[in-house]
Design a protein around this motif. Sequence first.
Motif, PDB file in Angstrom:
ATOM      1  N   UNK A 173       0.812  -1.298   0.136  1.00 49.70           N
ATOM      2  CA  UNK A 173       0.169   0.031   0.059  1.00 49.70           C
ATOM      3  C   UNK A 173       0.928   1.113  -0.035  1.00 49.70           C
ATOM      4  N   UNK A 174       1.967   1.326   0.661  1.00 47.70           N
ATOM      5  CA  UNK A 174       2.780   2.406   0.674  1.00 47.70           C
ATOM      6  C   UNK A 174       3.532   2.712  -0.719  1.00 47.70           C
ATOM      7  N   UNK A 175       3.874   1.403  -1.169  1.00 44.88           N
ATOM      8  CA  UNK A 175       4.273   1.478  -2.649  1.00 44.88           C
ATOM      9  C   UNK A 175       3.329   2.158  -3.693  1.00 44.88           C
ATOM     10  N   UNK A 211      -1.163 -17.204  13.941  1.00 47.22           N
ATOM     11  CA  UNK A 211      -1.621 -15.871  14.065  1.00 47.22           C
ATOM     12  C   UNK A 211      -0.495 -15.170  13.202  1.00 47.22           C
ATOM     13  N   UNK A 212      -1.277 -13.822  13.256  1.00 49.93           N
ATOM     14  CA  UNK A 212      -0.395 -12.758  12.923  1.00 49.93           C
ATOM     15  C   UNK A 212       0.950 -12.584  13.771  1.00 49.93           C
ATOM     16  N   UNK A 213       2.255 -12.107  13.331  1.00 45.31           N
ATOM     17  CA  UNK A 213       3.230 -11.905  14.044  1.00 45.31           C
ATOM     18  C   UNK A 213       3.119 -10.596  14.618  1.00 45.31           C
ATOM     19  N   UNK A 214       3.135 -10.498  15.902  1.00 46.22           N
ATOM     20  CA  UNK A 214       2.786  -8.841  16.360  1.00 46.22           C
ATOM     21  C   UNK A 214       4.057  -8.041  16.094  1.00 46.22           C
ATOM     22  N   UNK A 215       5.321  -8.551  16.227  1.00 53.60           N
ATOM     23  CA  UNK A 215       6.205  -7.494  15.814  1.00 53.60           C
ATOM     24  C   UNK A 215       6.315  -7.015  14.518  1.00 53.60           C
ATOM     25  N   UNK A 216       5.946  -7.775  13.484  1.00 58.54           N
ATOM     26  CA  UNK A 216       5.964  -7.714  12.245  1.00 58.54           C
ATOM     27  C   UNK A 216       4.752  -6.539  11.809  1.00 58.54           C
ATOM     28  N   UNK A 217       3.661  -6.828  12.623  1.00 57.77           N
ATOM     29  CA  UNK A 217       2.497  -6.008  12.319  1.00 57.77           C
ATOM     30  C   UNK A 217       2.581  -4.721  12.991  1.00 57.77           C
ATOM     31  N   UNK A 218       3.283  -4.388  14.144  1.00 60.64           N
ATOM     32  CA  UNK A 218       3.736  -3.307  14.692  1.00 60.64           C
ATOM     33  C   UNK A 218       4.849  -2.460  14.000  1.00 60.64           C
ATOM     34  N   UNK A 233       2.927  -1.024  10.683  1.00 63.80           N
ATOM     35  CA  UNK A 233       1.969  -0.035  11.108  1.00 63.80           C
ATOM     36  C   UNK A 233       2.724   1.282  11.432  1.00 63.80           C
ATOM     37  N   UNK A 234       3.491   1.230  12.541  1.00 65.22           N
ATOM     38  CA  UNK A 234       4.327   2.330  12.994  1.00 65.22           C
ATOM     39  C   UNK A 234       4.964   2.953  11.796  1.00 65.22           C
ATOM     40  N   UNK A 235       5.680   2.502  10.623  1.00 67.95           N
ATOM     41  CA  UNK A 235       6.339   3.175   9.821  1.00 67.95           C
ATOM     42  C   UNK A 235       5.287   3.767   9.032  1.00 67.95           C
ATOM     43  N   UNK A 236       4.235   3.150   8.662  1.00 64.48           N
ATOM     44  CA  UNK A 236       3.033   3.512   7.938  1.00 64.48           C
ATOM     45  C   UNK A 236       2.506   4.945   8.518  1.00 64.48           C
ATOM     46  N   UNK A 237       2.411   4.961   9.585  1.00 64.13           N
ATOM     47  CA  UNK A 237       1.902   6.079  10.347  1.00 64.13           C
ATOM     48  C   UNK A 237       2.600   7.093  10.566  1.00 64.13           C
ATOM     49  N   UNK A 238       4.029   6.900  10.782  1.00 63.76           N
ATOM     50  CA  UNK A 238       4.840   7.918  10.928  1.00 63.76           C
ATOM     51  C   UNK A 238       5.027   8.784   9.741  1.00 63.76           C
ATOM     52  N   UNK A 239       4.861   7.996   8.549  1.00 67.94           N
ATOM     53  CA  UNK A 239       4.913   8.424   7.161  1.00 67.94           C
ATOM     54  C   UNK A 239       3.719   9.228   6.855  1.00 67.94           C
ATOM     55  N   UNK A 240       2.498   8.841   7.456  1.00 74.22           N
ATOM     56  CA  UNK A 240       1.238   9.525   7.580  1.00 74.22           C
ATOM     57  C   UNK A 240       1.340  10.785   8.289  1.00 74.22           C
ATOM     58  N   UNK A 241       1.841  10.722   9.271  1.00 76.22           N
ATOM     59  CA  UNK A 241       1.903  12.037  10.079  1.00 76.22           C
ATOM     60  C   UNK A 241       2.800  13.050   9.574  1.00 76.22           C
ATOM     61  N   UNK A 242       3.710  12.511   8.917  1.00 79.74           N
ATOM     62  CA  UNK A 242       4.777  13.597   8.227  1.00 79.74           C
ATOM     63  C   UNK A 242       3.975  14.464   7.053  1.00 79.74           C
TER      64      UNK A 242
END
Length: 408
Positions: A23-25, A112-119, A122-131
């Motif tokens: 989605x970011x690409x 299940x989904x790997x939490x560290x991978x999900x975090x 999401x963090x990179x996506x949202x930090x870019x979004x805040x910028x």
Amino acid sequence: MRRTKGITEFLIGNYYLLIITLYMFAMIYRSMRVGVYASFFMCLILGGLMLKGRAGMTIRETDVYVLLFLLYSVISAMAYFVNNIPVSVFISAASNALLPIVFYVSGRKGIQFKRSSFYFALDICCLIGIFLLIIKPEWYVTYCKGRGISYTRLSSGLGSVAIGTLSTIALIYTISDMIESRGEKGKLQYIFSMAFVFLSMQRSAWAVGILSVFVMHYYVFFKWHAVRKKYLLIELPAIPCGLFMFRRPIINMVRRWMMEKASHGNLGMISSRSSQWINGLESSNWIIGSGFGTRGQKAMQFVKVFIGDGGWAVLLCEVGIIGLIIFAIIMAKVIKKGMYSFKKLYVPMLIILLFFLQAIGSNVFMFQLLVPFFWMSVGEIVGFNKKDIRKESLNESTCILSPTVSRN
């Protein structure tokens, strides 16, 4: 077989890292169809789970109802021929909402989904979004308008609905992390998740986020005594201090959000959508439904009436009372079991509650990016074995006693 198992577990564990990255690409490569890639990954997961399932899995009553709901939704596609709607619309709708049921099987099997991978994703996506939210480059505003998402709240490349839902899920996960580690892990991610939930400006996400925080404080600090109360004393002054420090950008963002809502006349969550729901219900067959996918956004070019927002209304219009009853039976059984073992199942229970609230104003049941979490949570509860409570209790008792013995 081992290689297939490894690939399947890798795809499931890192599913959101793969999809969010795509989605970011897609913000740069506009022709990229992330949904097609997601469907491909889910087909691979389905194939892997089917091969892995040869070892056998006890069939439960809820499994039958899930299969029945899936079959009924597929059979309802016969309405497409009556209403002269292309079958391609059903294929798109099915890839968005029915194919993710594969994660129900995954949850049942405990993969299940790997939490560290999900975090991380999401963090990179949202930090870019805040910028992007702060600087608002022209290309990003154009991108948001083209996709029909807001550029006045945290959307990044996913949209504010997706950000709000995913961030609330991350918040629920971090609560679990803090409980399991007795406050040693998850504190930074907890702060990030809270900030992302707020910046998404999604009211249903706020509601579940606040509820999750209250649940955490009640159970973690006072009932289960899982985390030391000194962390509560640190947290209480930290929240108002953080709001005070960032008050100006927060006030500006809220003001822009209010202006955007007012300009579209949709300050009310229900009142702004009720006309869509009424029109959709009046033009649909309440008993058997008008066909899965015929009232969603995928069909908007081929039907006179569609419902852009409101998952519950869409579900009733498309599969009718019969399909809704089947779905309600599944949810009733899941909620009953989840409440009975709430201490062990509060994470999937809160995620399901989040979807229930989000579905009032957003069609999250048809949201391909989000619905895997819903079905995995349902599968996790169905697959939970009461015997595991006794085993884990014995393990916890052993862990508590061991340090005492070692000191002596």
